[in-house]
Scaffold this active site. Sequence first.
Site, PDB file in Angstrom:
ATOM      1  N   LYS A  10       4.844   0.067   2.980  1.00 36.83           N
ATOM      2  CA  LYS A  10       4.318   1.304   2.383  1.00 36.83           C
ATOM      3  C   LYS A  10       4.619   2.476   3.294  1.00 36.83           C
ATOM      4  O   LYS A  10       4.813   2.306   4.514  1.00 36.83           O
ATOM      5  CB  LYS A  10       2.812   1.215   2.124  1.00 36.83           C
ATOM      6  CG  LYS A  10       1.933   1.100   3.391  1.00 36.83           C
ATOM      7  CD  LYS A  10       1.467   2.429   3.968  1.00 36.83           C
ATOM      8  CE  LYS A  10       0.513   2.255   5.138  1.00 36.83           C
ATOM      9  NZ  LYS A  10       0.828   2.925   6.341  1.00 36.83           N
ATOM     10  N   ASP A 136      -5.985  -1.693   5.351  1.00 36.45           N
ATOM     11  CA  ASP A 136      -4.884  -1.409   4.414  1.00 36.45           C
ATOM     12  C   ASP A 136      -4.627  -2.567   3.445  1.00 36.45           C
ATOM     13  O   ASP A 136      -3.800  -2.435   2.540  1.00 36.45           O
ATOM     14  CB  ASP A 136      -3.577  -1.140   5.186  1.00 36.45           C
ATOM     15  CG  ASP A 136      -3.538   0.262   5.779  1.00 36.45           C
ATOM     16  OD1 ASP A 136      -4.356   1.110   5.373  1.00 36.45           O
ATOM     17  OD2 ASP A 136      -2.670   0.499   6.637  1.00 36.45           O
TER      18      ASP A 136
END
Length: 283
Positions: A10, A136
């Site tokens: 990401k 995350d």
Amino acid sequence: MEIIEKAPAKINLGLDALYKRNDGYHELEMIMASVDLADRLTFEVLPKNEIVIETDSSFLPVDRRNHVYQAAELLKNTFNLTQGVKIYIEKRIPVAAGLAGGSSDCAAALRGLNRLWDLGLSLEELAELGSKIGSDVPYCIHGGTAFVTGRGEKIEFLPSMPQCWVVLVKPRMSVSTSSIFGSLSFNSIQHPDIHRLKQAIETDDYQLMTEKIGNALEGVTIKRHPVIQQIKDRMMKYGADAALMSGSGPTVFALCEKKTRAQRIYNGLKGFCDEVYIVRTLK
Ligand code: C5P
């Protein structure tokens, strides 16, 4: 039976820290997007009750320090499972880089083991379990483009970010996320305009997105590692539409509408840093 799960990296198009909470974590507002640089995890049932991690990377521990190991252990303990598993991690995402490689592997492990062990858990349930391992991980369970708040557990899905080329440049050093958060000072913090950035994505406005990307941790990491600023400057010199550090760093990404520009940035940075990639955004 063998199961395969991909674990995409990401980037943070936006990262803001609002305040430090009583539990020691920071209240965050982030815009995250998946890119098509991915690790690949392969799962295989073992007859003995054990967790075996293997990898082609020399940077990864294969014991309890590995978040993939922790994911398998968490599921086994939560659901009293006695079946063993071997998980092979093909590592492509740079380690400790601000690209959520470890969290994405952990999320892929939870998704893969949910299938392998036929647990029937929803993605929401997997995200809740994953939040025990890392902030995350809940986002990485879902992936895509998202507005992520709280400690990282509140996720609002957004349309895919405007399509473009992304050049990732990872300088050699690794950065500890907790140490960067530990040095964050709310007196000197530069808050990005996350809400305008969110609007840019919702309206597929590439130009506005490039103007509004921002990361409140960037100043902290650049102070320690000025090379990050040099990479950003070079990216802009070679024609990037925008350049920003991802997560707590040290990876810097450039956004380009034109492939030729991305190629020029790649060529210009390749001699400066070893790890340079051209990727696309993922839906
Ligand atoms: O949750 P995780 O272990 O991935 O977070 C790594 C470190 O980043 C935490 O120990 C904390 O110092 C910092 N962090 C934070 N606020 C968040 C997420 C992470 O301060 N929302």
